[in-house]
Write an enzyme that holds these catalytic residues in place. Structure first.
Site, PDB file in Angstrom:
ATOM      1  CD  GLU A 105      -2.874  -0.823   2.405  1.00  0.00           C
ATOM      2  OE1 GLU A 105      -2.499  -1.267   3.246  1.00  0.00           O
ATOM      3  OE2 GLU A 105      -4.289  -0.509   2.175  1.00  0.00           O
ATOM      4  CD  GLU A 125      -3.702  -6.176   3.709  1.00  0.00           C
ATOM      5  OE1 GLU A 125      -3.557  -6.989   2.766  1.00  0.00           O
ATOM      6  OE2 GLU A 125      -2.833  -4.944   3.830  1.00  0.00           O
TER       7      GLU A 125
END
Ligand code: NAD
Length: 697
Positions: A105, A125
């Site tokens: 990210e 995740e």
């Protein structure tokens, strides 16, 4: 600058360099350092471009998950990224190793990403029951397209640099030193005056996206997801890219993320994540114990398990000799393996070239003699003690000194098998699960005399095969199957007392198992346990009656259910209902209705009780090991954390009270709460408190 991030610059290129071993996790100090470095670079007029890089074996591999559940400390990751998005100088991420999660990210704050060829990039995740929380669900779709982002975020699996280049996640693959490559890229970007567009500004792939196809793919995933909160949230968040401006989408993503982090499911999944690592700490096995080298293996038996185990070894690059009793059986085994590889190629999960390479590592033989060359021998012949003893005494005479001799037995006494050899220290169990080339669990059965080195070797091989090895002690069925037997008994009992197979299975799939226990029995074949019971002289009314009628499960088209030719879908069968009702009558049982909740309690609580006995006997070193076994080997819903974690949530006192009722009703004292369960319930503690005590000891 804090110690774990440095800011270097000579000439027009600045380098923000992260150094937080071992994996450059994005702990608070690192986030702060990157922000500080970027600020300096933005303010320094001499700096024209910036490279974000990390030292050591990988670019930032993710968030620091020990910070989960604690109040976030500013700057949080998204704040760093938002600042980077204001920068009007080229920022190039120099990627190597595994930029995952937050580590990927943060690169969305850069306009450019370059990577060395072996890099693996992803947003895993979902595997911890959460979704990316720093813009990943909004920015990845803008780089790679909505459908690709959906598959990456929902699988959590990383993609190799080659794919990342094709789908637009990275701009270049750099051969050689990635930092130098990134610097060169930055210079080129400056020289060519490349447009500086951050992922947030790139909408073209969103505009081109096919909403219908997205919804189709999303509902297929939802159907398979066993009602996981994170799956629903991830889809909802990605869907927002169609309708919401990027900042609004990020705001919603953050809300969903925080809700998931605080939720039960993610807590359970994070527990399993740590439990898996904890399982590798073996009592009495110090770091100084070195595994033996395994350069080649032999697998005895090319049936269901032998075939799968051979594939697992070959897939991991270990040459294998497969040994059978006849040319015919050998050919059958090798043909099945070859078919399995062909299916993978057809499905696109393997290239033809790779499949050929793997298959070429396999050799077939019909003489046990060839096992003399192997560093590791894994026996997977029929589940018969005499036969196993015969094989091991032959192996004892011919295997080379130092070879590890493993049995894949499901239930048999590994100590007895070891005792037929003159080298019991080299013998242990390596209990794989079917299909052995797919299932992650490996129960490593430590015999009384197994040497630490041999144990370490089995664990090292397991890891090399991509398995999750858990060490267990010797008892009938070890940890997994011993607890499974309790569940099967309980299933038979609720059938006799009034439930039907489809009700039992629906209750258990509703709880989160991928398959109900009776459909599972049909898949595995009812005849196996029937043979076992006959040998022991015991009877299980319903299952035995089905077998006596030739209903062995899927392989005969009939078992607890019926199956249409060529189909694996269980169809409720009125004939079976009749058999069950007759069995109840024969045994004088009064049939009544069971709620799904009751069925789950009646099947799961006895398993937990057996788990308590297993812990008491030291067959498993910790409650969390049992949980890892059930999650990876038996489909226990990962978001419930495994049976022992679940027990703590349900409350041990409540489980104790229910078990007492079950025991009384059934007149079966094996259902009485185990001493350890009684003790913990009385103390108001849980199985987790045992894990903590062990950790402290
Ligand atoms: P299987 O019947 O499919 O295969 C056994 C194979 O062993 C047969 O092909 C047979 O020809 C071969 N064989 C028999 N004697 C031999 C000998 N002396 N030398 C060489 N080969 C010989 O059985 P399976 O399901 O693969 O089970 C094998 C072992 O694995 C058993 O101990 C079983 O309990 C265990 N196991 C099975 C499963 C499962 O789900 N099927 C799971 C874990 C462990």
């Amino acid at each position: 600058m804090p110690g774990s991030v440095s800011f270097e610059h000579s000439g027009e290129i600045a380098i923000v360099f992260v150094d937080n071993p071992p994996v450059n996790a994005l702990k608070h100090e690192v986030r702060f350092g990157i922000l500080e470095g970027m600020r300096r670079a933005a303010e320094n007029a001499d700096v024209k471009a910036i490279v974000l890089a990390a030292k050591g074996r990988t670019f930032m591999a993710g968030a620091d998950i020990t910070e989960f559940g604690k109040p976030p400390k500013a700057p949080i990751l998204s704040e760093v990224i938002v600042f980077m998005e204001t920068m009007r100088k080229p920022v190039v991420a120099a990627l190597h190793g595994t930029p995952l999660g937050g580590g990927l990210e943060i690169t969305f704050g850069c306009q450019f990403r370059v990577a060395s060829p072996e890099t693996k990039l992803g947003l895993p995740e979902i595997k911890l029951g959460i979704i990316p929380g720093a813009g990943g669900t909004q920015l990845l779709p803008r780089l790679v397209g909505v459908e690709k982002a959906l598959s990456m975020i929902l699988s959590g699996d990383p993609i190799p640099a080659k794919d990342a280049l094709v789908c637009g996640l990275i701009d270049e693959i750099v051969e050689g030193d990635v930092l130098q490559g990134a610097i060169a890229f930055a210079r080129r970007a400056l020289a060519e005056k490349r447009p500086l567009r951050h992922p947030r500004e790139r909408d073209e792939k969103i505009k081109l996206a096919n909403r219908e196809k997205f919804e189709e793919a999303a509902s297929a995933i939802l159907k398979k997801s066993r009602s996981m909160d994170a799956t629903k949230a991830a889809i909802e968040s990605i869907r927002n890219v169609f309708a919401l401006p990027v900042d609004e989408g990020r705001k919603r993503e953050r809300e969903l993320f925080l809700r998931l982090v605080a939720g039960e499911q993610s807590r359970a999944q994070r527990y399993i994540f740590f439990a898996e690592r904890e399982a590798l700490k073996i009592p009495g096995l110090g770091k100084d114990v070195k595994p033996r080298e395994v350069k080649s293996a032999a697998v005895i038996g090319a049936g269901t398990m032998g075939g799968g185990i051979s594939m697992a070894l070959a897939n991991a690059g270990i040459p294998v000799t497969v040994i059978e009793t006849s040319e015919e059986a050998l050919k059958r085994g090798l043909d099945t393996i070859s078919k399995n590889y062909a299916t993978s190629v057809k499905r696109g999960s393997l290239t033809q070239e790779e499949a050929d390479k793997r298959f070429a590592r396999l050799r077939g033989q019909t003489s046990l003699d060839v096992a003399k060359n192997a560093d590791l021998v894994i026996e997977a012949v029929f589940e018969e003690m005499n036969l196993k003893e015969e094989v091991f005494s032959a192996l004892d005479k011919l295997a080379k000194p130092g070879a590890v001799l493993a049995t894949n037995t499901s239930y048999l006494d590994v100590n007895m098998i070891a005792a037929v050899t003159k080298r019991p220290a080299d013998v242990l169990g390596m209990h794989f699960f079917s299909p052995a080339n797919v299932m992650r669990l490996l129960e490593v059965v430590r015999g009384e005399k197994t040497s630490p080195e041999v144990l370490a070797t089995a664990i090292a091989v397991g890891k090399k095969l991509g398995k999750v090895p858990v060490v267990v002690g010797v008892c009938r069925g070890f940890v997994g199957n011993r607890m499974l037997a309790r569940r099967q008994q309980a299933a038979e009992r609720v059938l006799l007392d009034g439930a039907l197979p489809q009700e039992v299975d629906a209750a258990m799939t509703g709880f989160g198992f991928p398959m109900g226990p009776l459909a599972m029995s049909d898949l595995a074949g009812l005849d196996i346990s029937w043979r076992n019971r006959k040998a022991l002289g015991t009877r299980t009314e319903i299952a035995d009656t089905l077998c006596e009628m030739g209903r062995f499960g899927q392989k005969t088209g009939k078992g607890f259910y019926r199956y249409e030719p060529g189909s694996r879908t269980p169809i409720p069968d009125p004939d079976v209902d009749e058999i069950i009702v007759a069995a109840s009558k024969k045994l004088g049982r009064t049939r009544r209705k069971f709620s799904a909740q009751e069925i789950v309690e009646r099947l799961v609580f006895p398993m937990i009780n057996e788990g308590a006995r297993i812990l008491d006997e030291g067959i498993a070193a910790r409650a969390s090991d049992i949980d890892v076994i059930w999650v990876y080997g038996y489909g226990f819903p990962v978001y419930r954390g495994g049976p022992m974690f679940y027990a703590d949530q349900a409350g041990l006192a409540a489980i104790r009270d229910k078990l007492k009722i079950f025991a009384q009703e059934a007149g079966d004292e094996t259902l009485e709460p185990a001493p350890l369960l009684l003790k913990l319930a009385a103390e108001g503690g849980g199985f987790a408190s045992l894990n903590e005590k062990k950790a402290a000891a």
